[in-house]
Every structure is written in structure tokens, then in C-alpha cells.
Write a protein that holds these residues in place. Structure first.
Motif, short mmCIF file in Angstrom:
data_model
loop_
_atom_site.label_atom_id
_atom_site.label_comp_id
_atom_site.label_asym_id
_atom_site.label_seq_id
_atom_site.Cartn_x
_atom_site.Cartn_y
_atom_site.Cartn_z
N SER A 133 -2.20 -8.86 -3.21
CA SER A 133 -3.03 -8.19 -4.19
C SER A 133 -4.29 -9.01 -4.42
O SER A 133 -4.31 -10.23 -4.19
CB SER A 133 -2.27 -8.00 -5.51
N SER B 61 -7.75 -10.22 11.28
CA SER B 61 -6.85 -9.45 12.15
C SER B 61 -7.30 -9.50 13.61
O SER B 61 -6.48 -9.35 14.52
CB SER B 61 -6.78 -7.99 11.67
N THR C 39 -0.10 -7.87 10.16
CA THR C 39 -0.47 -6.66 9.43
C THR C 39 -0.55 -7.01 7.94
O THR C 39 0.16 -7.90 7.47
CB THR C 39 0.56 -5.53 9.63
N VAL C 40 -1.42 -6.31 7.23
CA VAL C 40 -1.64 -6.61 5.82
C VAL C 40 -1.48 -5.35 4.98
O VAL C 40 -2.03 -4.30 5.32
CB VAL C 40 -3.04 -7.20 5.58
N SER C 41 -0.71 -5.45 3.91
CA SER C 41 -0.62 -4.38 2.91
C SER C 41 -1.34 -4.89 1.67
O SER C 41 -0.91 -5.88 1.07
CB SER C 41 0.85 -4.06 2.58
N LEU C 42 -2.44 -4.24 1.29
CA LEU C 42 -3.33 -4.76 0.25
C LEU C 42 -3.35 -3.86 -0.97
O LEU C 42 -3.51 -2.65 -0.87
CB LEU C 42 -4.74 -4.90 0.82
N GLU C 43 -3.20 -4.48 -2.14
CA GLU C 43 -3.31 -3.77 -3.42
C GLU C 43 -4.52 -4.33 -4.16
O GLU C 43 -4.60 -5.53 -4.42
CB GLU C 43 -2.05 -3.97 -4.26
N ILE D 141 5.20 -8.39 -3.85
CA ILE D 141 3.93 -8.95 -3.39
C ILE D 141 4.16 -10.39 -2.95
O ILE D 141 4.72 -11.20 -3.68
CB ILE D 141 2.87 -8.90 -4.52
N ASP D 142 3.72 -10.71 -1.72
CA ASP D 142 3.89 -12.07 -1.20
C ASP D 142 2.90 -13.03 -1.83
O ASP D 142 3.28 -14.11 -2.30
CB ASP D 142 3.72 -12.07 0.33
N ASN E 111 4.05 -9.05 8.54
CA ASN E 111 3.32 -8.35 7.49
C ASN E 111 3.14 -9.22 6.26
O ASN E 111 4.05 -9.94 5.85
CB ASN E 111 4.06 -7.06 7.10
N VAL F 251 2.07 -8.83 2.27
CA VAL F 251 1.78 -7.94 1.14
C VAL F 251 1.01 -8.76 0.11
O VAL F 251 1.51 -9.78 -0.38
CB VAL F 251 3.08 -7.39 0.52
#
Length: 314
Positions: A97, A115, A122-126, A139-140, A93, A95
Motif C-alpha cells: 500500500s 518490473s 508481480t505487485v498488487s498495489l493499494e 498487505i506485505d 508477488n 502486496v
């Protein structure tokens, strides 16, 4: 890590039933074993071993700790092994922004393509135009316009040639005085980006060594770059935004470029993180992918703007 090491020494000592045997197995001195056990006993305020000249056995508290410590150390080792196995793999994953306009109108589609190439990611996007504090927030990596002012951050270029461009819809421009010089913008409704107490209303242009900065004004401003962009598409006024953000609308003639004989402000874009250890094979793959996408997107836009400029001159 010293406490973890002391716990490991405790488990090995209990297994061997002797300070000297544990020291031999761990290739340390018996004094080091004794010091580690003493630190644990002092921290827990209990005796872990009953010692005599001929034997060493666990106390009831020592037996209780041995059971839990063995399970805990096994779990930790499994985690270490898993990290070691995946260090060279692309997956996991991320993370991240990103600015609102770039994120919604470009990044979402590009991440979808990414993807499909790497399905194990997997990506968690802000999405936000406020600058995320990478030291305090989980946040990475962050995508940011402009050179990061914090020199401690690791900044990988995505597109350093990117610049800003003034543009507006043809319908808006048809109803207003022509814009031939930067100062003509004073007579126009200019849509500005505002972050905290800073208004982005000083628009600079350069030509043949001369520089002009125009203080613009208008009826609309927002702390969201995508909102400013959308107002422009509604025909509400002139924007001064990144070429990357406006390229699609320029090529589709939803927006008309202005003042192409003037050089505009640089607007480089970077992928930023707090530590080079974040740059594993997965984030390296993402950086290379996004860098290629940004460069191709800008190159297409520059070709269109060049052709548009010369068609006007003809």
C-alpha cells in the motif's frame, strides 16, 4: 505443529507396522510414538490401530486416514521444499500500500522500471491515504510518510531528508498579495489534507531558532493527497506538501516554491512491514530500488530549489 507431527508419526507407524520400528526410524522412544497415536485417536474419537502383543494393524478408519494423510503430508512437504528453493530468489508477488499522491505520481512509474529489471515479480498495489492496518489486512509492506508510531513495526528508511514545501501556481500568486512571511498565508486560500477528524491546517516554519505555526484555512480540503495536489495545479490555492510529491511540478514551473528562506517540517518516508521475515530478497531488492529513486528525486529537487533561491536573491 504438534498435530502435524502426530499425523506424520501415524503415517510412519503404519508404514513400519510397529511402534518400536517407527520409534527407531524416527529416533524417538516407543512411548513418544504411543503418546502421539493416542492424541490422534482421542482427537478423532476412533481407534486407528488394532494392537496385540505380536501385531499392529490399521482399523478401517486408520486405513482411510492413512490414504488422506499421506497425500496431505506430501503436498505440505512440496510446499516447504518450494519455499526453501525460492528463499534466495528474487520473484513472487508483493502486496503493498502507498499514499495516493506518491503512489500515482511517482511509485507507478518506478514500479514499472522495477518490473523490467525483475520480470518474475508481480505487485498488487493499494493506493490510499488512510493508514492500513498491517496486522489485519493482507498487505506485505506499506509506504508511509512519517515515523510509524507503532514501535512493533519494522520501518526501513526510503528518504529521511524529505521535507514539506509551500507552493502554488504562478497564476494564483499573481492575483493575490505576496507571501514573504509565514503569517501572510492567513490571507490566502490554503488547500488542506484531512484524514478522519484531523485537519492538516497547522503549517510550521523555522528560521534562526524561531518557529512559527500558522493556522491556515481555505475553501477546499480532501482526504486524498493527490486531490489536494491537483487543486493546487488548477490554481485554487497554496499547498504544503512533501517535496517528493511536488518536485516535478516545481522543476517544470507549474508550481512556484514559497518561503524558501524558512525551514519546513520534516516529512520522512519509510517502507514498513510487521515482521522482519517479510524482508526476503525480493522485498530487500524493492527497498533498495525505491530508496535510490527517492534519494535521486529529492536531490534533483533540492538542487533546483537552491538555484531558484539564489536566483531570487541576485
Amino acid at each position: 505443529m504438534k498435530a502435524l507431527n502426530d499425523l506424520y508419526i501415524f503415517v510412519e507407524t503404519a508404514k513400519h507396522g510397529s511402534f518400536s520400528k517407527a520409534a527407531h526410524g524416527l529416533e524417538v522412544t516407543p512411548a513418544a510414538i504411543s503418546a502421539a497415536i493416542k492424541r490422534l485417536e482421542t482427537q478423532l474419537d476412533v481407534a486407528l490401530f488394532i494392537r496385540s502383543t505380536r501385531s499392529l494393524r490399521l482399523t478401517s478408519e486408520g486405513e482411510m486416514l492413512l490414504d488422506k494423510a499421506t497425500i496431505a503430508l506430501k503436498t505440505i512437504q512440496e510446499g516447504i521444499d518450494q519455499i526453501s528453493q525460492t528463499q534466495g530468489e528474487i520473484g513472487g508477488n508483493i502486496v503493498m500500500s502507498a499514499p495516493s499522491d506518491f503512489g500515482r505520481n511517482l511509485l507507478l512509474g518506478w514500479l514499472n522500471e522495477f518490473s523490467e529489471i525483475y520480470p518474475n515479480i508481480t505487485v498488487s498495489l493499494e493506493l490510499a491515504d488512510s493508514v492500513s492496518n498491517l496486522y489485519n489486512q493482507p498487505i506485505d509492506i506499506a509506504i508511509r510518510y512519517g515515523v510509524p508510531p507503532d514501535s512493533r513495526l519494522v520501518a526501513l528508511p526510503l528518504c529521511t531528508r524529505n521535507r514539506r514545501i509551500a507552493c502554488a501556481t504562478p497564476t494564483y500568486l499573481d492575483k493575490r498579495p505576496p507571501i514573504r512571511e509565514p503569517n501572510d498565508l492567513i490571507e490566502h486560500n490554503c488547500l488542506c489534507f484531512q484524514l478522519t477528524n484531523t485537519m492538516d491546517n497547522h503549517w510550521s516554519f523555522m528560521r534562526e531558532g524561531d518557529s512559527e505555526t500558522v493556522i491556515v484555512k481555505g475553501h477546499f480540503s480532501a482526504n486524498d493527497g493527490d486531490a489536494v495536489h491537483r487543486w493546487a495545479l488548477m490554481g485554487k490555492g497554496v499547498i504544503y506538501k512533501s517535496i517528493l510529491d511536488t518536485a516535478h511540478d516545481l522543476k517544470e514551473q507549474r508550481l512556484k516554491p514559497l518561503l524558501l528562506d524558512w525551514k519546513t517540517e520534516p516529512c520522512p518516508i519509510y517502507m514498513v512491514c510487521v515482521d522482519r521475515r517479510v524482508l526476503n530478497p525480493t522485498t530487500h531488492a524493492l527497498h533498495q530500488f525505491l530508496r535510490t529513486k527517492c534519494e535521486q528525486h529529492l536531490q534533483d529537487a533540492e538542487q533546483f530549489l537552491t538555484e531558484h533561491y539564489y536566483s531570487q536573491m541576485a
